[in-house]
Design an enzyme around this catalytic site. Structure first.
Site, PDB file in Angstrom:
ATOM      1  N   ASP A 153       0.841  -1.195   0.000  1.00  0.00           N
ATOM      2  CA  ASP A 153       0.000   0.000   0.000  1.00  0.00           C
ATOM      3  C   ASP A 153       0.876   1.245   0.000  1.00  0.00           C
ATOM      4  O   ASP A 153       2.029   1.228   0.440  1.00  0.00           O
ATOM      5  CB  ASP A 153      -0.907   0.008   1.233  1.00  0.00           C
ATOM      6  CG  ASP A 153      -1.967  -1.082   1.169  1.00  0.00           C
ATOM      7  OD1 ASP A 153      -2.311  -1.502   0.049  1.00  0.00           O
ATOM      8  OD2 ASP A 153      -2.416  -1.521   2.246  1.00  0.00           O
ATOM      9  N   TYR A 200       5.832  -8.928   7.524  1.00  0.00           N
ATOM     10  CA  TYR A 200       5.282  -7.593   7.765  1.00  0.00           C
ATOM     11  C   TYR A 200       5.408  -7.222   9.246  1.00  0.00           C
ATOM     12  O   TYR A 200       5.360  -8.088  10.126  1.00  0.00           O
ATOM     13  CB  TYR A 200       3.798  -7.544   7.400  1.00  0.00           C
ATOM     14  CG  TYR A 200       3.494  -7.686   5.929  1.00  0.00           C
ATOM     15  CD1 TYR A 200       3.297  -6.566   5.134  1.00  0.00           C
ATOM     16  CD2 TYR A 200       3.382  -8.949   5.350  1.00  0.00           C
ATOM     17  CE1 TYR A 200       2.992  -6.690   3.786  1.00  0.00           C
ATOM     18  CE2 TYR A 200       3.088  -9.081   4.009  1.00  0.00           C
ATOM     19  CZ  TYR A 200       2.899  -7.952   3.223  1.00  0.00           C
ATOM     20  OH  TYR A 200       2.610  -8.090   1.893  1.00  0.00           O
ATOM     21  N   TYR A 219      -3.893  -9.848   2.126  1.00  0.00           N
ATOM     22  CA  TYR A 219      -4.218  -8.469   2.503  1.00  0.00           C
ATOM     23  C   TYR A 219      -3.993  -8.358   4.014  1.00  0.00           C
ATOM     24  O   TYR A 219      -4.847  -8.773   4.815  1.00  0.00           O
ATOM     25  CB  TYR A 219      -5.662  -8.142   2.157  1.00  0.00           C
ATOM     26  CG  TYR A 219      -5.956  -8.111   0.676  1.00  0.00           C
ATOM     27  CD1 TYR A 219      -5.372  -7.156  -0.151  1.00  0.00           C
ATOM     28  CD2 TYR A 219      -6.831  -9.026   0.110  1.00  0.00           C
ATOM     29  CE1 TYR A 219      -5.646  -7.121  -1.519  1.00  0.00           C
ATOM     30  CE2 TYR A 219      -7.118  -8.989  -1.248  1.00  0.00           C
ATOM     31  CZ  TYR A 219      -6.526  -8.045  -2.059  1.00  0.00           C
ATOM     32  OH  TYR A 219      -6.801  -8.011  -3.398  1.00  0.00           O
TER      33      TYR A 219
END
Length: 411
Positions: A244, A305, A376
């Site tokens: 993103d 992440y 996601y």
């Protein structure tokens, strides 16, 4: 059937020029051009038929057929008082007589282009191709090459005489020379140049390609300089996955390929790039297969992440430990509401391999997610109103907000 017998059988039916006759036997006799091969066959036939004629054998019709396409035989018959008119080649009609002339039309088009490899492609009249096919099928020829292949090769050889240090490459040429033998026009196609590299994104206001909302710049904008280095008309980027715009890309970086369209240079140093937002490190030149591999690999890459998460209510350490239940789980996600307009009903299944967490305050914790590419991650954390299940929000039974998200590695 011997080569000479087969050639004579063909000549009895079709008058063929040296190139078109020799091309039917292209796989016989290494290091010869087709016109050399065809001329040699006709010379041997001439010697054989003249010898048989002088011995009283009935070969006059064969001599007449050969004389239409072979001057020595025509001269021999003239000495006997028999005149034979020259016939046009049944296949090419004289087209192959001087195809090398088209090379001179191509050379001016190459001025100012710094390339290493090229390929020649031609448009040949349809009737020429059809007539060649007729001859090949009628005599079951398996030792030849196509007329188009010969024309491409001959023009290419002529170009090489004028292009020092260049070479023909049929698989990945820098440029493709196009010659239309119907209109007589030549053109040059400059194939894209592909540069492989990796990038780090240090800003939370930079997207990959499009500006929107709070985005101040794009990765595409930052890499314009590569297009300028190679004199391209435009450029596109191919990336292994996507983060993103408000997520940083850290660690060893994310692989990408910069495609420069219609460059005027195909070689040279690729300088790295660095500013406060982006660090790009070029690796070198690559190919289209690598672009496909890059995009396919993005589906199976393992990514790590880091997320900074805010809870609606205070959480205890015991509650946070429930997050461990999601390690090794399969996550089912429907297209997030934030991008629902693109493919509203698309279902995605991804794996979460490992999770780790650290409480910072009663309502804030740091979460590390090691997962399959394509997950996601924000939605995996907050649940996206039930469109992602299971989720961290579901396990903790609280509303969660992702304050920060970073990609730490792409394995």
């Amino acid at each position: 059937m011997e080569l000479l017998d087969r050639a004579l059988e063909i000549i009895r039916t079709y008058p063929l020029c040296d190139s078109c006759l020799g091309r039917l036997f292209a796989q016989m006799g290494y290091g010869l051009e087709n016109f050399e091969r065809g001329r040699a066959i006709k010379t041997l036939l001439h010697m054989k038929l003249v010898d048989e004629y002088r011995k009283g054998r009935d070969v006059l019709n064969d001599l007449l057929a050969l004389a239409k396409i072979h001057k020595p035989t025509s001269r021999f018959l003239t000495s006997l008082g028999i005149n034979v008119d020259e016939a046009a080649c049944y296949i090419c009609g004289g087209l192959l007589k001087d195809v090398e002339k088209y090379a001179k039309d191509v050379l001016p088009l190459l001025e100012g282009v710094e390339f290493r490899t090229f390929e020649v492609g031609t448009t040949v009249p349809k009737d020429v191709v059809e007539r060649e096919s007729e001859v090949v099928k009628r005599f079951l020829i398996t030792s030849g090459e196509s007329v188009k292949h010969e024309i491409n090769r001959r023009i290419g050889k002529e170009l090489l005489k004028h292009l020092t240090g260049k070479r023909v490459d049929k698989l990945r040429p820098n440029i493709v020379v196009r010659v239309d033998l119907i209109t007589g026009k030549a053109s040059v196609e400059r194939n894209p140049l592909l540069i492989e590299g990796v990038y780090l994104k240090l800003s939370r206001r930079v997207s990959q390609a499009k500006k929107f909302g709070d985005v101040k710049s794009t990765l595409w904008d930052k890499l314009v300089y590569i297009r300028e280095v190679f004199g391209g008309k435009e450029h596109v980027i191919h990336v292994s996955g996507r983060e993103d715009s408000d997520a940083r890309m850290l660690g060893t970086g994310r692989p990408l390929v910069v495609e420069v369209k219609q460059p005027i240079k195909y070689d040279g140093a690729i300088p790295p790039f660095r500013d406060g937002d982006i660090i790009f490190t070029p690796i070198g030149f690559t190919n289209r297969e690598e672009v496909r591999r890059l995009k396919e690999k993005a589906k199976t890459d393992i990514k790590l992440y880091r997320a900074l998460v805010l809870s609606e209510r205070p959480l205890t350490v015991e509650e946070l430990n429930k997050i461990g239940e999601l390690s090794g789980k399969t996550i089912i996600q429907y297209t997030p509401r934030r991008i629902k307009r693109i493919s509203p009903r698309k279902k995605r299944v991804r794996m979460v391999y490992e999770l780790a967490w650290r409480q910072i305050s009663p309502r804030v914790f740091e979460l590390y997610v090691r997962c399959q590419g394509g997950l996601y991650v924000k939605e995996f954390i907050h649940g996206d109103g039930g469109r992602t299940t299971p989720s961290v929000s579901e396990i903790l039974n609280t509303h969660l907000e992702v304050l920060e998200l970073d990609v730490l590695s792409v394995e």
